[in-house]
Scaffold this active site. Structure first.
Site, PDB file in Angstrom:
ATOM      1  N   ARG A  50       0.813  -1.206   0.000  1.00  0.00           N
ATOM      2  CA  ARG A  50       0.000   0.000   0.000  1.00  0.00           C
ATOM      3  C   ARG A  50       0.856   1.269   0.000  1.00  0.00           C
ATOM      4  NH1 ARG A  50      -5.393   0.710   1.546  1.00  0.00           N
ATOM      5  NH2 ARG A  50      -5.450  -1.158   2.801  1.00  0.00           N
ATOM      6  N   ALA A  51       1.922   1.224   0.775  1.00  0.00           N
ATOM      7  CA  ALA A  51       2.777   2.408   0.853  1.00  0.00           C
ATOM      8  C   ALA A  51       3.369   2.734  -0.520  1.00  0.00           C
ATOM      9  CB  ALA A  51       3.887   2.185   1.871  1.00  0.00           C
TER      10      ALA A  51
END
Ligand SMILES: [Zn+2]
Length: 673
Positions: free
Chosen positions: A264-265
């Site tokens: 996600r990052a």
């Protein structure tokens, strides 16, 4: 507030970034800046009369108000700011069956909630850390999918819900769970401006706005219009922004360096960097875009304990970013010309200027709270044999619970009647129906239909038919620690183990959304080191710096606890307390502990005595105290979820105390101590 403005603007350009969490102490004008954002968002074209804000160009095929015929009437309206109150119900958030119509007209119709209202606008949650977990989950699911599903009470509806999610929180009042933190695209630390000139300007604007809102708004309208145009231009540019393979690898290297779990990052950084490039009028993402994006997207994602300081080590970041193809540190192109250049702002301190392209220099760099480091390593001189013990190892604590059933704020500790949670029964409604049990209501009304003269579709209901759900879940509590910090605790590293144990209980309290407070007693009296707060963080800091030494005024500690709990009862009457007394039961100053212990018991305070007595010869005094308090007594090992739980029921120090030993232990406690 530059980081915050930048984060809001980047999200306005690319809502796919996933929103902003603004962390900051009180008085940092977080809410004002968020509210000012809507003034610079481009207006929204909607189909007239659609409660779900369908776009005339591409109406939602599943819109509950649809299907919308092509070429129907459209209208333009400003982007909305929808505020989700902390105490909102699930119905309010997702919408619900229109009970009135269903029951009186026999029509199943859906009453839209806040998620529908926020579609194509901003959904703002002030103090998101105080929002019930259940609501946060619904909210973040909708934010992630861009769709809200409602499937209950005979309603089955899905509608588009794409919004810019903005939350604010004051970390002193409690943290968010890490998995929830991760759902926010970016975080920024809002700090009150330290520069006197800036502070004065903010206040001057605020006063100017209050004195004459119309004139003030007119003065800044030009700047807002320019900013709105700049955002719209960046939005148009965004789809063409290129993210090269080299830059993609750079993003991966940064995420690996900061040990971020999942992808996600990486995705958030890529989207943020692209928006940043579009904002600066560039056609391709460069190193600086990624650096800015990482500073906004990583601080809340790197692996950390709840008690670690927030922020990101910029030197480490620069190493991970590697060298630029061009000369390093080359000044970035200036922001687009159409953005207003001077320090203008919307009401008070709104984002009425594009944020600087320079790496954020205030908020994130300052995000290790000033003075924290010094505070954590106090150099307390040997005055009166005082010392500060380090904290021993922590462990996963078992759940200590308040007996009975409460009605306190939702949490994960003690059993309670709550607004959410499993339905355990129904009851006839009292005043206002808040949580209607439709089946039970229909069943209650059924036998009377004939007598009431029902002829058409639709049932004839009377108020006496209405039934509400009774739900049961868990509540959070106030865990008040009373810790013996006298000289005897300093002996043989005992205090280290005690601090480790209390820290473990604090971690546990943080996960269960409890409030915590900390009292220590030593020398001549007791001290309320931390008044009840939701910040387990603050409690951990006070514990770390808590000095040890002197005599043992146990009675003073209990008296302080009694006074503190009385005050809290007035302030927060539904929150049930759990008193945790950490002691070996010994006392040698400040009177008998029996009377204050008796008062606590008379008030019905649930308590646990953590017996820290150790060594070959044990007096068993803590058990005596526990009996007077009506409390359980556990030793430090018994606090561990995995460890062997030993409570007063099975604990026989030295094998001496028998089952019928209540009188003995109380006497022993009074005499020997
Ligand atoms: Zn529609």
């Amino acid at each position: 507030m530059d980081d915050m403005r930048l984060a809001l603007i980047l999200n306005a350009i690319s809502p796919a970034i996933g929103g902003v969490l603004v962390r900051g102490e009180k008085g940092t004008a977080k809410s004002t800046a968020v509210r000012a954002l809507t003034d610079v968002l481009p207006p929204v074209e909607v189909i007239a009369g659609c409660r779900f804000s369908c776009s005339p160009a591409a109406p939602d095929p599943e819109c509950p108000d649809g299907p919308h015929p092509a070429g129907g009437p459209a209208q333009s309206r400003p982007a909305r700011l929808v505020e989700l109150p902390v105490g909102a119900t699930e119905d309010r958030l997702t919408g619900s069956l229109d009970v009135g119509r269903a029951l009186t007209e026999g029509v199943t119709s859906f009453q839209p909630g806040l998620l529908a209202a926020a579609h194509r606008g901003v959904l703002y949650v002030d103090e998101v850390n105080l929002l019930h977990d259940h609501l946060v989950d619904l909210l973040l699911d909708a934010a992630a999918l861009g769709t809200s599903y409602v499937e209950r009470d005979g309603v089955s509806v899905r509608h588009a819900a794409r919004f810019l999610l903005v939350g604010t929180m004051n970390p002193e009042e409690g943290e968010l769970r890490p998995q929830l933190l991760d759902r926010f695209g970016l975080t920024v630390e809002a700090v009150a401006p330290r520069d006197p000139a800036t502070r004065a300007e903010v206040v001057r604007r605020r006063l100017g706005f209050d004195a004459d809102p119309a004139a003030f708004t007119a003065r800044f309208a030009g700047r807002e219009a320019a900013l709105a145009a700049a955002i719209a231009a960046a939005q148009a540019r965004l789809p063409a922004v290129v993210l090269g393979d080299g830059e993609l690898e750079r993003i991966a290297a940064v995420c690996a360096r900061f040990e971020v779990d999942g992808l996600r990052a990486d995705i958030v950084i890529a989207r943020t960097a692209a928006a940043h490039a579009a904002w600066h009028g560039r056609g391709a993402v460069n190193r600086e875009d990624i650096r800015v994006a990482a500073l906004l997207a990583l601080p809340h994602r790197r692996r950390r304990n709840p008690f670690d300081a927030p922020g990101l080590d910029e030197q480490q970041l620069d190493e991970a970013l590697g060298d630029d193809q061009g000369p390093d540190g080359e000044p970035d192109p200036q922001p687009p010309g159409q953005g207003p250049e001077d320090g203008g702002g919307a009401a008070s301190d709104g984002p009425a200027q594009p944020a600087d392209s320079a790496p954020p220099d205030s908020a994130l760099a300052d995000s290790t709270p000033a003075g924290e480091q010094q505070q954590a390593a106090p150099a307390r001189g040997g005055a009166g044999g005082e010392s500060v013990a380090a904290s021993g190892a922590t462990f996963r604590a078992r759940r200590l619970e308040v007996p009975g059933k409460g009605r306190g704020a939702a949490g994960r500790r003690s059993r309670a009647y709550t607004d959410s949670g499993a339905t355990v029964g129904v009851r006839q409604h009292r005043q206002q129906v808040r949580d209607l049990h439709v089946n039970a209501t229909l069943i209650a009304s059924a036998p009377h239909q004939l007598r009431r003269g029902r002829t058409g579709p639709g049932l004839i209901l009377e108020t006496g038919d209405l039934r509400e759900r009774r739900r049961e879940g868990r509540e959070s509590n106030l865990v008040l620690f009373v810790v013996d910090a006298s000289g005897s605790m300093a002996a043989s590293r005992r205090m280290e183990a005690v601090k480790g144990a209390v820290l473990s209980l604090l971690l546990d309290a943080y996960q269960r959304r409890d409030k915590v407070g900390l009292i220590s007693f030593r020398g001549t009296g007791a001290e309320l080191l931390l008044p009840p707060t939701s910040s387990a963080d603050a409690a951990a800091r006070r514990l770390a710096t808590m000095p040890t030494g002197g005599r043992t005024p146990l009675a003073a500690g209990l008296t302080e606890a009694y006074a503190t709990l009385r005050r809290e009862k007035l302030r927060d009457p539904l929150r049930r307390p759990l008193l945790v007394v950490v002691t070996d039961g010994r006392h040698n100053a400040g009177g008998e502990p029996g009377p204050p212990a008796g008062l606590l018991r008379r008030d019905g305070i649930a308590a646990v005595v953590v017996d820290c007595e150790s060594g070959p010869v044990r007096l068993g005094l803590a058990i005596g105290l526990a009996r007077v308090l009506g409390a359980d007594c556990v030793d430090v090992a018994g606090l561990s979820a995995g460890g062997s739980a030993s409570t007063s029921a099975d604990r026989r120090p030295g094998g001496e105390l028998s089952a019928g030993g209540l009188a003995d232990s109380v006497r022993a406690y009074r005499e020997v101590a």
